[in-house]
Design a protein around this motif. Structure first.
Motif, mmCIF file in Angstrom:
data_model
loop_
_atom_site.group_PDB
_atom_site.id
_atom_site.type_symbol
_atom_site.label_atom_id
_atom_site.label_comp_id
_atom_site.label_asym_id
_atom_site.label_seq_id
_atom_site.Cartn_x
_atom_site.Cartn_y
_atom_site.Cartn_z
ATOM 1 N N GLU A 41 0.828 -1.201 0.000
ATOM 2 C CA GLU A 41 0.000 0.000 0.000
ATOM 3 C C GLU A 41 0.867 1.257 0.000
ATOM 4 N N GLU A 42 0.602 2.176 -0.929
ATOM 5 C CA GLU A 42 1.342 3.440 -0.987
ATOM 6 C C GLU A 42 0.611 4.497 -0.166
ATOM 7 N N ARG A 43 1.391 5.334 0.520
ATOM 8 C CA ARG A 43 0.827 6.399 1.330
ATOM 9 C C ARG A 43 1.190 7.742 0.719
ATOM 10 N N GLU A 44 0.266 8.689 0.807
ATOM 11 C CA GLU A 44 0.588 10.055 0.398
ATOM 12 C C GLU A 44 1.054 10.802 1.632
ATOM 13 N N VAL A 45 2.371 10.953 1.754
ATOM 14 C CA VAL A 45 2.945 11.621 2.917
ATOM 15 C C VAL A 45 3.964 12.649 2.456
ATOM 16 N N TYR A 46 4.324 13.529 3.367
ATOM 17 C CA TYR A 46 5.252 14.617 3.082
ATOM 18 C C TYR A 46 6.354 14.598 4.132
ATOM 19 N N TYR A 47 7.596 14.500 3.669
ATOM 20 C CA TYR A 47 8.752 14.399 4.555
ATOM 21 C C TYR A 47 9.381 15.772 4.711
ATOM 22 N N VAL A 48 9.569 16.194 5.949
ATOM 23 C CA VAL A 48 10.241 17.466 6.229
ATOM 24 C C VAL A 48 11.686 17.154 6.618
ATOM 25 N N TYR A 49 12.629 17.628 5.797
ATOM 26 C CA TYR A 49 14.050 17.428 6.060
ATOM 27 C C TYR A 49 14.649 18.705 6.637
ATOM 28 N N GLY A 50 15.381 18.539 7.738
ATOM 29 C CA GLY A 50 16.119 19.641 8.338
ATOM 30 C C GLY A 50 17.603 19.331 8.339
ATOM 31 N N GLN A 51 18.341 19.959 9.231
ATOM 32 C CA GLN A 51 19.790 19.766 9.302
ATOM 33 C C GLN A 51 20.166 18.321 9.607
ATOM 34 N N GLU A 52 19.368 17.652 10.447
ATOM 35 C CA GLU A 52 19.720 16.324 10.928
ATOM 36 C C GLU A 52 18.982 15.202 10.215
#
Length: 830
Positions: free
Chosen positions: A645-656
C-alpha cells in the motif's frame, strides 16, 4: 565460539567538483530505493562531466558501471560501463561525460556500481546540472569561514547575528546567534586532527546547504565536530543564512572518566540516552555512536557496541549513519539493544537494517537475535525507530516501518503484521513505547473505533465512539490514553477539501477502561493536542453554535469501551474561531532515577555532562573490557511480510535528516518554514524549499478575466490554472454539480500534485509563483484571487471580481490573507 568484529572492507568514493573533493560516498551491498537516498547532491557543469576518485583500501576492483536514474527510480536514463580510468595501488580516478538526456536544474540519482572480487557495491548521490549556481564561490566561503573560526579572524563577525537566541554557555552547540567568542572556540586549547569532509546536502541557483565533518582534540580528549551552513550567493557578497556547529566528545572507557560517583562524559548533548536496571546497579548509556554499560556491583565498564576502533583512524569506522537504542537493562547486567542504520563493518557491512542484540554479562558476549534489512534511507529508518521500537517481556519485538506495525518473535523468528496502512495522524505511541493506539478504517476523520494495545500483554481493547460520533487519539500520559470524540454534524469540510475535526469531549482513560478525566466546555471544541512530559496542551476553537451533549461520565469496561449518547440534529454549517490553548497537568510524581544525567558548569569547558551514580565507586578497582560476538550457523535475517500500500505523505528534512512526516502538505510546509528545511513527497520530488526566491517574477501568460453571475471568481481562477497547463474545462459546471475545488483540480491536473495549503504564510506560497505556478487564494466571502507575481515590495494579483491584474503591497497582502484564513491552493508538476 566468539569472534571480534571484522574490519571494514568496502572502498570509499569521492566526487570531485572543479578540483574540490566533495561528498564522500559509502557503499551499499544491496539495491536501495533511490527516491529516499537524499544524502548528498553533486553539481555538474554544462558539459555534463562527472568526475570521481575511489580510495580502494586494498580492494581488487574488476569493473565500474555508472547509472543515471530519475529521482523516483522508475526510469533508467543511462547505464554506461566505464573502461577509461587511471588506477594506482591505492586509488582509481575517472570521469565520464553524461549523455545528452538530462535537463538543466532537474535532479537525478547517480549510482556508481563498483564490482570487486567479492561483490558489487553501490554508491549513491543526487546530481543536478547547475552551472549558474556559483558553487565554486559557495564552497570557498564554507572552507574560509571554517578556517577563520580557528584563527579567531574578526572578518567573520559580519555574518553572525548574535542575540539572545544564542546560548553562550556551552560549546556543544553554537549557531549563527552565538557570540564571536563562542564561534571561535573561546579559550579552548583546540587542535584539528583531520581534514574536514564537505558534503553538499542541497543546492539551488541562489542557495546551498553544506556540512563539514572533522575531528578535534582538547588535550587527550577526542571530539567529533559537524558544521552546517546554509548560504546564499549575492552579486556583491555572500550571505550566511544559517550556521550551526555541534561537537561531541568520544567517551573513553578508562579510569580518567570516573571520579567518586561521577562518570565524566564531557562536552556532549545532555539529551543522551540512558537506561538503568530496577535496582539502579546497572546502567547503559549511548554516546557518540557507541553504547556502554556500567555495573556498579561488579565494577565493570563495558563498551557493548561500537564501529569505532580506537586503534586506527579509518574514516569508514566513524561514519555516523547509524544509531542505537537501549531496550532493557536487567539487574544481572544483561542488556538488550538495537543497532539500526548503515552497518559500517562486520557481518552486515554495507547493509541498511535493524539488528537486535543481547548482551550476556556472565559470558561477556553479545549475540545477534535478528537482522531486518531495509531498502530506504537511514533518515527514514531513524524516524521510524524513534516512533516505535520495543521488546516485550516475552521477547516479542514490535516496531513500525512506513505506516505498518510489525512484530517479530525473537525466539522463533516468526514475523507478522500487527496493523498496516496507518496515516501519520491516526496512531499514537506512549513515551515508553509499551502502549499503542490506532484508529480503525482508512480515514482519520471518520473513524468510529480505536484499538488500544498493551505490547507486554499483547491485549487489544476496543474503544467505540457513541452513535453519531467519530473518535480520534490525541496521545498518552504515561500509559493513560487521551482521546476525543466529535459529533458527525460538527465536522466540516470546506470547498478546498480542508476538514475541521472539532472534539467536544476529551477523555483520559487508563488501560483498565476507567475514565480518569473528562474535559468539555460549552461551545468549545478541541482540534488537536500535544503531550510533553506531564503536560497536555489542547488546541481549541470556539463554535458559533454549541452542540447538544448528552454524554455522561462513566467507568468503562476493559474489553470494549462504549460511550453512550444520543444522536442529535445539529447545524449543518458551523464556523469556528481559534482561541487560546488549554493545559492539563499530570499530578502523578515522576519516577525518579537512581542514577541521573547532570549538567555541570566549568571554567574552561563551560557546560559539561556527567552521570551521577547512586553511590561512590573506587576508581582503581574498575575493570574495562569489550565483549566478543557469538558465532552461529546460518543466518538470522528476517524478511518481513510485504505491504504494498502506498501512502501520500510529506517528509520534512532539516539539518539532521527527517524532522517529521505529515499527511497534510500545509503542516509540512509550516514546519519546514520554521526550520529552514525542505519538503519532499513520496516520489522524492521537491514540494517546497525555503530561501530559493528570485527578487521578482510574474506569470505573464495569465490575463485578467471578469467574473459574472454565471461564472464565479473561483471557477475563473480554476479555469486559469488549468489553462496554464494547456487544459480546458468548464469548472463552473463541475462546481454546480457539487464538486469541490480540490476534487476538480486533482482530477484534471493529471501530471501534477494538487496542494491544499490552508494556514501557510503568503511568503511560503510565493515559492510556487517563483516557479511560474499560480496560487489560488480563497476569501471568506466565497470569492477568490490568483497570486501570479511578486517583487520585493508587492505581489501581483489577478482578481476576477474586478477583472483586473494589479499590485498590492506585501505587508497589506499578508494581513489581508491572514484575515481570510490563508486559504491557499496550488500544485507541483511531476
Amino acid at each position: 565460539m566468539t569472534v571480534k568484529m571484522e574490519p571494514a572492507s568496502f572502498p570509499l568514493v569521492y566526487m570531485d567538483y572543479n578540483g574540490q573533493v566533495i561528498n564522500c560516498l559509502h557503499g551499499y551491498a544491496s539495491d536501495m530505493q533511490t527516491d529516499y537516498m537524499r544524502g548528498t547532491i553533486t553539481p555538474i557543469q554544462k558539459d555534463r562531466k562527472v568526475t570521481w576518485h575511489i580510495d580502494k583500501y586494498g580492494s581488487k576492483i574488476q569493473g565500474l558501471t555508472l547509472e543515471v536514474r530519475s529521482v523516483d527510480g522508475t526510469r533508467l536514463i543511462e547505464s554506461t560501463q566505464i573502461k577509461d580510468y587511471t588506477e594506482t595501488k591505492t586509488e582509481i580516478q575517472g570521469s565520464l561525460i553524461l549523455k545528452d538526456l538530462i535537463e538543466e536544474q532537474e535532479e537525478y540519482t547517480l549510482v556508481l556500481l563498483v564490482t570487486t572480487d567479492r561483490d558489487t557495491i553501490r554508491y549513491y548521490t543526487r546530481i543536478r546540472q547547475a552551472e549558474d549556481s556559483h558553487m565554486d564561490e559557495k564552497i570557498a566561503f564554507v572552507y574560509d569561514f571554517h578556517k577563520k573560526t580557528f584563527l579567531k579572524d574578526r572578518s567573520i563577525a559580519r555574518y553572525l547575528e548574535a542575540n539572545e537566541e544564542g546560548d553562550n554557555t556551552t560549546y556543544q552547540t553554537v549557531n549563527i546567534h552565538s557570540s564571536f567568542q563562542q564561534i571561535t572556540w573561546g579559550n579552548l586549547s583546540i587542535k584539528q586532527t583531520s581534514k574536514p569532509v564537505l558534503s553538499v546536502q542541497d543546492l539551488n541557483k541562489e542557495t546551498a546547504s553544506m556540512r563539514l565533518d572533522y575531528f578535534v582534540t582538547i588535550g587527550e580528549a577526542y571530539y567529533r565536530v559537524s558544521e552546517f551552513y546554509r548560504i546564499r550567493y549575492g552579486t556583491e557578497r555572500m550571505y550566511l543564512l544559517d550556521y550551526e556547529r555541534k561537537m561531541n566528545q568520544i567517551f573513553r572507557a578508562d579510569a580518567d572518566s570516573f571520579a567518586k560517583n561521577k562518570i565524566q562524559l564531557g562536552i556532549v548533548d545532555p539529551g543522551i540516552a540512558m537506561k538503568e536496571s530496577e535496582d539502579g546497579n546497572v546502567i547503559a548509556f549511548y554516546q557518540e555512536n557507541s553504547l556502554y554499560s556500567f555495573n556498579a556491583t561488579d565494577r565493570k565498564c563495558i563498551c557493548l557496541f561500537s564501529f569505532y576502533n580506537a586503534e586506527n583512524d579509518d574514516l569508514r569506522n566513524t561514519y555516523p549513519l547509524h544509531s542505537m537504542k537501549i531496550l532493557s537493562v536487567e539487574e544481572t547486567g544483561n542488556i538488550r539493544f538495537l543497532v539500526y542504520g548503515y552497518m559500517n563493518r562486520g557481518r552486515h557491512e554495507g547493509h541498511m537494517g535493524i539488528q537486535v542484540y543481547y548482551y550476556n554479562s556472565m559470558l561477556n558476549t553479545i549475540e545477534e537475535d535478528v537482522f531486518i534489512p531495509y531498502s530506504k534511507s537511514y533518515e527514514l529508518l531513524h524516524y521510524n525507530m524513534e516512533q516505535l521500537s520495543y521488546v516485550s517481556k516475552n521477547n516479542i519485538f514490535y516496531f513500525i516501518l512506513d505506516g505498518t506495525i510489525y512484530s517479530v518473535d525473537l525466539t522463533s523468528k516468526a514475523s507478522q503484521i500487527v496493523v498496516k496502512d496507518l496515516r501519520e495522524d491516526s496512531f499514537k505511541v506512549s513515551r515508553e513505547n509499551n502502549m499503542i493506539v490506532w484508529q480503525t478504517g482508512t480515514d482519520s476523520y471518520h473513524s468510529s473505533e480505536l484499538i488500544l494495545m498493551n505490547l507486554n500483554s499483547h491485549k487489544q481493547t476496543k474503544i467505540k465512539a457513541p452513535t453519531g460520533y467519530y473518535i480520534a487519539p490525541i496521545g498518552f500520559m504515561r500509559t493513560d490514553l487521551i482521546y476525543g470524540i466529535a459529533n458527525k454534524q460538527d465536522i466540516i469540510k470546506d470547498n478546498t477539501g480542508k476538514i475541521t475535526f472539532p472534539m467536544n469531549q476529551v477523555f483520559i482513560q487508563n488501560e483498565s477502561g476507567d475514565i480518569l478525566k473528562q474535559y468539555r466546555e460549552d461551545s468549545i471544541y478541541v482540534v488537536g493536542g500535544e503531550v510533553q512530559d506531564n503536560l497536555l496542551t489542547l488546541k481549541r476553537v470556539r463554535g458559533m453554535e454549541s452542540s447538544p451533549d448528552t454524554t455522561e461520565e462513566t467507568n468503562l469496561p476493559t474489553e470494549e469501551t462504549n460511550l453512550p449518547t444520543e444522536e442529535t440534529n445539529l447545524p449543518t454549517e458551523v464556523h469556528y474561531t481559534t482561541i487560546e490553548d488549554d493545559q492539563i497537568t499530570d499530578n502523578m510524581e515522576e519516577i525518579k532515577r537512581k542514577n541521573k544525567i547532570e549538567v555541570a558548569a566549568t571554567q574552561t569547558y563551560e557546560k559539561i555532562v556527567q552521570i551521577a551514580l547512586k553511590s561512590d565507586i573506587p576508581v582503581q578497582n574498575i575493570k574495562f573490557s569489550e565483549p566478543k560476538e557469538v558465532l552461529f550457523e546460518g543466518g538470522r535475517e528476517i524478511i518481513l511480510p510485504r505491504n504494498e500500500e502506498e501512502r501520500e505523505v510529506y517528509y520534512v528534512y532539516g539539518q539532521e535528516g527527517i524532522e517529521q512526516i505529515y499527511a497534510e502538505p500545509s503542516e509540512a510546509i509550516n514546519l519546514a518554514y520554521r526550520i529552514a528545511g525542505v519538503v519532499i513527497n513520496e516520489d522524492g520530488e521537491y514540494v517546497w524549499t525555503k530561501g530559493n526566491l528570485a527578487t521578482k517574477n510574474q506569470i505573464m501568460k495569465i490575463k485578467a478575466t471578469l467574473a459574472t453571475e454565471e461564472i464565479s471568481a473561483a471557477a475563473i481562477c480554476m479555469d486559469t490554472i488549468l489553462k496554464c497547463e494547456d487544459i480546458t474545462r468548464n469548472t463552473q459546471y463541475l462546481l454546480n454539480q457539487g464538486a469541490t475545488i480540490q476534487s476538480i483540480l486533482t482530477e484534471n491536473l493529471e501530471q501534477a500534485q494538487v496542494l491544499m495549503l490552508a494556514g501557510c504564510s503568503l511568503e511560503s506560497v510565493l515559492y510556487y509563483v517563483n516557479q511560474d505556478i499560480p496560487v489560488m487564494a480563497l476569501q471568506m466571502d466565497g470569492t477568490a484571487v490568483l497570486i501570479i507575481g511578486f517583487n520585493e515590495l508587492n505581489i501581483v494579483l489577478m482578481d476576477p471580481t474586478t477583472g483586473t491584474i494589479y499590485k498590492k503591497g506585501m505587508k497589506d497582502s499578508t494581513a489581508w490573507f491572514e484575515e481570510n484564513g490563508n486559504q491557499f491552493i496550488t500544485y507541483i508538476r511531476h
